[in-house]
Scaffold this motif. Structure first.
Motif, PDB file in Angstrom:
ATOM      1  N   LYS A  42       0.861  -1.193   0.000  1.00 16.60           N
ATOM      2  CA  LYS A  42       0.000   0.000   0.000  1.00 16.60           C
ATOM      3  C   LYS A  42       0.889   1.233   0.000  1.00 16.60           C
ATOM      4  N   ILE A  43       0.572   2.146  -0.925  1.00 26.66           N
ATOM      5  CA  ILE A  43       1.234   3.447  -0.904  1.00 26.66           C
ATOM      6  C   ILE A  43       0.131   4.498  -0.914  1.00 26.66           C
ATOM      7  N   ALA A  44       0.494   5.749  -0.801  1.00 28.24           N
ATOM      8  CA  ALA A  44      -0.510   6.809  -0.652  1.00 28.24           C
ATOM      9  C   ALA A  44      -1.643   6.686  -1.672  1.00 28.24           C
ATOM     10  N   GLY A  45      -2.827   6.382  -1.167  1.00 29.74           N
ATOM     11  CA  GLY A  45      -4.018   6.364  -2.018  1.00 29.74           C
ATOM     12  C   GLY A  45      -4.110   5.198  -2.983  1.00 29.74           C
ATOM     13  N   GLU A  46      -3.184   4.247  -2.886  1.00 31.73           N
ATOM     14  CA  GLU A  46      -3.188   3.126  -3.824  1.00 31.73           C
ATOM     15  C   GLU A  46      -2.854   1.805  -3.124  1.00 31.73           C
ATOM     16  N   LYS A  47      -3.393   0.743  -3.725  1.00 32.69           N
ATOM     17  CA  LYS A  47      -3.015  -0.603  -3.268  1.00 32.69           C
ATOM     18  C   LYS A  47      -2.512  -1.339  -4.504  1.00 32.69           C
ATOM     19  N   ILE A  48      -1.328  -1.933  -4.388  1.00 30.04           N
ATOM     20  CA  ILE A  48      -0.764  -2.672  -5.516  1.00 30.04           C
ATOM     21  C   ILE A  48      -0.705  -4.146  -5.125  1.00 30.04           C
ATOM     22  N   THR A  49      -1.254  -4.997  -5.970  1.00 30.36           N
ATOM     23  CA  THR A  49      -1.143  -6.431  -5.702  1.00 30.36           C
ATOM     24  C   THR A  49      -0.472  -7.107  -6.897  1.00 30.36           C
ATOM     25  N   VAL A  50       0.372  -8.075  -6.592  1.00 31.06           N
ATOM     26  CA  VAL A  50       1.028  -8.870  -7.633  1.00 31.06           C
ATOM     27  C   VAL A  50       0.694 -10.327  -7.330  1.00 31.06           C
ATOM     28  N   THR A  51       0.071 -10.999  -8.300  1.00 32.60           N
ATOM     29  CA  THR A  51      -0.354 -12.385  -8.091  1.00 32.60           C
ATOM     30  C   THR A  51       0.341 -13.290  -9.095  1.00 32.60           C
ATOM     31  N   PHE A  52       0.798 -14.450  -8.627  1.00 29.83           N
ATOM     32  CA  PHE A  52       1.372 -15.423  -9.561  1.00 29.83           C
ATOM     33  C   PHE A  52       1.092 -16.828  -9.056  1.00 29.83           C
ATOM     34  N   ASN A  53       1.155 -17.781  -9.987  1.00 30.70           N
ATOM     35  CA  ASN A  53       0.924 -19.181  -9.649  1.00 30.70           C
ATOM     36  C   ASN A  53       2.141 -19.974 -10.116  1.00 30.70           C
ATOM     37  N   ILE A  54       2.669 -20.830  -9.235  1.00 35.09           N
ATOM     38  CA  ILE A  54       3.906 -21.548  -9.583  1.00 35.09           C
ATOM     39  C   ILE A  54       3.673 -22.723 -10.524  1.00 35.09           C
ATOM     40  N   ASN A  55       2.419 -23.145 -10.718  1.00 33.87           N
ATOM     41  CA  ASN A  55       2.180 -24.262 -11.635  1.00 33.87           C
ATOM     42  C   ASN A  55       2.661 -23.890 -13.041  1.00 33.87           C
ATOM     43  N   ASN A  56       3.317 -24.808 -13.690  1.00 34.39           N
ATOM     44  CA  ASN A  56       3.857 -24.602 -15.046  1.00 34.39           C
ATOM     45  C   ASN A  56       4.782 -23.388 -15.151  1.00 34.39           C
ATOM     46  N   SER A  57       5.516 -23.096 -14.075  1.00 33.30           N
ATOM     47  CA  SER A  57       6.355 -21.889 -14.098  1.00 33.30           C
ATOM     48  C   SER A  57       7.818 -22.192 -14.396  1.00 33.30           C
ATOM     49  N   THR A  88       9.929 -19.149 -13.294  1.00 30.27           N
ATOM     50  CA  THR A  88       9.684 -17.786 -13.814  1.00 30.27           C
ATOM     51  C   THR A  88       8.208 -17.658 -14.212  1.00 30.27           C
ATOM     52  N   PRO A  89       7.345 -17.446 -13.227  1.00 29.92           N
ATOM     53  CA  PRO A  89       5.911 -17.447 -13.523  1.00 29.92           C
ATOM     54  C   PRO A  89       5.444 -16.149 -14.175  1.00 29.92           C
ATOM     55  N   ASN A  90       4.376 -16.257 -14.948  1.00 29.28           N
ATOM     56  CA  ASN A  90       3.691 -15.034 -15.361  1.00 29.28           C
ATOM     57  C   ASN A  90       3.148 -14.386 -14.092  1.00 29.28           C
ATOM     58  N   PHE A  91       3.050 -13.067 -14.071  1.00 31.76           N
ATOM     59  CA  PHE A  91       2.462 -12.437 -12.893  1.00 31.76           C
ATOM     60  C   PHE A  91       1.570 -11.271 -13.303  1.00 31.76           C
ATOM     61  N   VAL A  92       0.546 -11.059 -12.488  1.00 30.73           N
ATOM     62  CA  VAL A  92      -0.438 -10.017 -12.793  1.00 30.73           C
ATOM     63  C   VAL A  92      -0.327  -8.919 -11.743  1.00 30.73           C
ATOM     64  N   VAL A  93      -0.132  -7.698 -12.214  1.00 24.78           N
ATOM     65  CA  VAL A  93      -0.065  -6.552 -11.311  1.00 24.78           C
ATOM     66  C   VAL A  93      -1.395  -5.814 -11.382  1.00 24.78           C
ATOM     67  N   GLU A  94      -1.987  -5.571 -10.208  1.00 28.25           N
ATOM     68  CA  GLU A  94      -3.218  -4.778 -10.158  1.00 28.25           C
ATOM     69  C   GLU A  94      -2.945  -3.509  -9.367  1.00 28.25           C
ATOM     70  N   VAL A  95      -3.295  -2.388  -9.955  1.00 30.44           N
ATOM     71  CA  VAL A  95      -3.145  -1.110  -9.251  1.00 30.44           C
ATOM     72  C   VAL A  95      -4.546  -0.578  -8.977  1.00 30.44           C
ATOM     73  N   ILE A  96      -4.864  -0.464  -7.674  1.00 27.25           N
ATOM     74  CA  ILE A  96      -6.209  -0.042  -7.269  1.00 27.25           C
ATOM     75  C   ILE A  96      -6.088   1.323  -6.600  1.00 27.25           C
ATOM     76  N   LYS A  97      -6.742   2.311  -7.187  1.00 28.33           N
ATOM     77  CA  LYS A  97      -6.732   3.644  -6.559  1.00 28.33           C
ATOM     78  C   LYS A  97      -7.951   3.747  -5.654  1.00 28.33           C
ATOM     79  N   ASP A  98      -7.752   4.358  -4.483  1.00 20.90           N
ATOM     80  CA  ASP A  98      -8.823   4.429  -3.480  1.00 20.90           C
ATOM     81  C   ASP A  98     -10.099   5.080  -4.000  1.00 20.90           C
TER      82      ASP A  98
END
Length: 206
Positions: A46-61, A86-96
């Protein structure tokens, strides 16, 4: 047959535990909190006014080429080369204050060569690339296929560079990507050992 299988698994588990680098999962620097659900990991910051999440799955990585090479080139006495996840990963940026989440689908190039992007003279090497970008409704579990998804293959380089800078400003940069690989590799190995142990129990169960 089952007895021999169980014995093989016992030996294999011991070997894998010997080469296990991390007894507990390595931390990712920069104030990321880690949540693990089976093979899926989520890093939250979490940074000012934002939440950043990074999700990845190790299957087939683990890239398939690494596995093929180990069998063909390996001499009996040689140690197996280390497998890297080396998994694919998804970054989500959520502004408050918005109802939208910016979703960036990232991956590590398969040839492991760093990708060079930018104008001549000011080239930077990135170890990961952004593949797709879209907006999704915040808080909804299922993303909609009807939302426009931008594929970066045909994207203006300047816009792509700005997207990479946007991620770097939020802590998703090469250092982060290196640490993500280390975390993912440790998690993959931990799950592999757990799988062998479960398989052993299953085989021994009469």
């Amino acid at each position: 047959g089952d007895k021999a299988f169980a014995q093989f698994l016992t030996d294999e588990i011991q070997e894998e535990k010997k080469i296990q680098k991390h007894k507990s999962l390595p931390k990712v620097s920069g104030g990321w909190d880690l949540e693990v659900h089976g093979t899926e990991a989520k890093l939250v910051r979490k940074i000012a006014g934002e939440k950043i999440t990074v999700t990845f799955n190790i299957n087939n990585s683990i890239p398939p080429s690494a596995e093929e090479e180990t069998q063909e080139q390996q001499k009996p006495d040689e140690q197996e080369p280390e497998l890297t996840s080396t998994p694919n990963f998804v970054v989500e940026v959520i502004k408050d204050d918005t109802k939208h989440t910016l979703v960036l689908d990232c991956h590590f190039p398969e040839d492991e060569a760093s990708i060079t992007i930018g104008q001549e003279g000011e080239e930077e090497s990135d170890i990961f690339t952004i593949r797709e970008v879209s907006f999704q409704p915040t808080g909804e579990a299922d993303w909609k296929d009807t939302n426009y998804t931008l594929n970066t293959e045909s994207l203006d380089w300047a816009l792509y560079d700005h997207l990479m800078d946007f991620l770097a400003d939020r802590g998703v940069d090469n250092t982060f990507a290196d640490e993500l690989i280390e975390l993912s590799t440790a998690l993959e190995h931990q799950e592999y050992i757990k799988f062998l142990e479960d398989l052993k129990s299953f085989v021994k169960c009469q």
